[in-house]
Design an enzyme around this catalytic site. Structure first.
Site, PDB file in Angstrom:
ATOM      1  CE  LYS A 237     140.908   2.115 -10.382  1.00 40.63           C
ATOM      2  NZ  LYS A 237     139.293   2.838 -11.032  1.00 40.63           N
TER       3      LYS A 237
ATOM      4  NE  ARG B 160     134.760   7.884 -13.200  1.00 37.44           N
ATOM      5  CZ  ARG B 160     134.980   6.898 -12.485  1.00 37.44           C
ATOM      6  NH1 ARG B 160     136.142   7.430 -11.216  1.00 37.44           N
ATOM      7  NH2 ARG B 160     135.097   5.288 -12.649  1.00 37.44           N
TER       8      ARG B 160
ATOM      9  CE1 TYR C  53     161.757  24.534   6.851  1.00 39.49           C
ATOM     10  CE2 TYR C  53     160.979  22.685   6.195  1.00 39.49           C
ATOM     11  CZ  TYR C  53     161.845  23.562   5.919  1.00 39.49           C
ATOM     12  OH  TYR C  53     162.863  22.982   5.936  1.00 39.49           O
TER      13      TYR C  53
ATOM     14  CG  MET D  38     160.967  15.775   1.293  1.00 38.94           C
ATOM     15  SD  MET D  38     162.239  16.451  -0.194  1.00 38.94           S
ATOM     16  CE  MET D  38     161.339  17.756  -1.065  1.00 38.94           C
TER      17      MET D  38
END
Length: 361
Positions: free
Chosen positions: A36, A131, A258, A306
């Protein structure tokens, strides 16, 4: 000068070796390899095609299963969340997909559907994780209803999921195991309980099917740091790497990045590496998170951007623009990076973005 942009190396032999290691934990059990979330970030189809020895594959949702079928995968595929809508059932039948049943709506849908052939079903019981899964009190009703349906193959697999198997001293696993035994011991059906941690640490949970996920990819599923991937005998399948794109001196007291969130306590040399949260590197990795540059550990400093991170190469650094940096994988466990980023290895692996180059070795 040639640079290595953000690249994930996928080691097929490590994957196969990990599979064989897991199989050795439970040599008599069949293996449902869990793929998955795009094969835990390693590539859904790629991982399936590299593991022809698996007995079946587990995915979360129908689109993942259909992608495997489109790629030519013919092994059994199990939908670990089950189907989401009645109209999915004919699609499951046509594509020979198996489904977990874990709620009353699914039970009603499958027994009332008009299908050309019956479906293979795994009945999930909630033994304490709370769950997915039917309650213990519902088990007999669900089992008898499914067994009586022409839409369901006779060989229903009985299963549950362990919530605390990564902690060997936690009594919850024994409690879950005892309840599972109480409910299913009178039935000859195949059974499945062991996840990755169960495969390694809980022999009693291995039954007929084991369901390894994270451990296949060379990451320890255990909570204790001393139970590392190396101690389990598994190897990282993914190595995330990039290059130094700048090397520059920094004076004592000068800040980097930053917000000026980190200032150097002494004169040093800073390296800038072409990777950031836009590639899936964790935004919240803190100062001191290890990075391998030319095979030695250096600390991350300043905020993750980023597209870039900065590392303190040290005042005597001889590193140069273009040199290789490893963010996790071979030589640097992803588990360790996850600790510095206050997250778990699953998230780091699954968050690799599309712009990261994939190289299979």
């Amino acid at each position: 000068m040639a640079f290595t942009t953000a690249t994930a190396l996928i080691d097929r032999q490590a994957l196969v070796d990990n599979f064989n290691r897991v199989k050795a934990f439970a040599p008599k059990a069949k293996v449902l390899a869990v793929l998955k979330a795009n094969g835990y970030g390693h590539g859904l189809e790629r991982i399936a095609q590299a593991l022809p020895q698996a007995d079946a594959f587990g995915v979360a949702r129908l689109d993942e299963a259909l992608a495997l079928r489109a790629a030519g995968v013919i092994k059994p595929i199990v939908l670990l969340e089950g189907f989401f809508a009645e109209q999915d059932l004919p699609v499951l039948a046509v594509n020979n997909l198996q489904t977990i049943i874990h709620n009353r709506q699914q039970l009603t849908a499958i027994t009332e559907a008009e299908l050309e052939k019956p479906l293979k079903v795994w009945l999930k019981i909630d033994t304490g994780m709370h769950r997915l899964g039917i309650s213990p009190e519902e088990f007999d009703d669900f089992y008898q209803t499914l067994s009586a349906s022409d839409n369901v193959e006779a060989d229903i697999v009985l299963m549950s999921h362990l919530g605390c198997a990564d902690e060997p001293e936690n009594p919850a696993t024994n409690t879950q195991l005892a309840l599972f035994e109480q409910l299913t011991s009178a039935y000859d059906n195949e059974k499945s309980l062991a996840n990755s941690a169960g495969c390694y640490a809980w022999p009693q949970t291995r039954y007929d099917w084991i369901r390894p996920g994270l451990i296949l990819y060379g990451v320890s599923p255990m909570a204790a740091p001393e139970q590392s991937a190396q101690s389990l005998g598994i190897k990282p399948v993914m190595t995330l790497q990039s290059s130094l794109i700048a090397v520059r001196p920094l004076k004592a007291g000068e800040a980097v990045g930053y917000g000026g969130a980190w200032s150097s306590p002494e004169d040093t040399i800073i390296g800038v590496i072409a990777i950031g949260y836009g590639d899936g590197y964790p935004r919240h990795a803190g100062n001191g998170t290890p990075v391998l540059v030319n095979g030695r550990r250096v600390p991350l400093v300043g905020r993750v951007s980023m597209d870039m991170i900065t590392v303190d190469l040290g005042k005597n650094s001889g590193d140069q623009v273009g040199d290789l940096a490893i963010l996790w994988g071979q030589g640097l466990p992803v588990e360790e990076v996850a600790l510095y980023a206050t997250t778990i290895p699953y998230e780091l692996l699954c968050n690799i973005t599309r712009r990261v180059q994939i190289e299979v070795i």
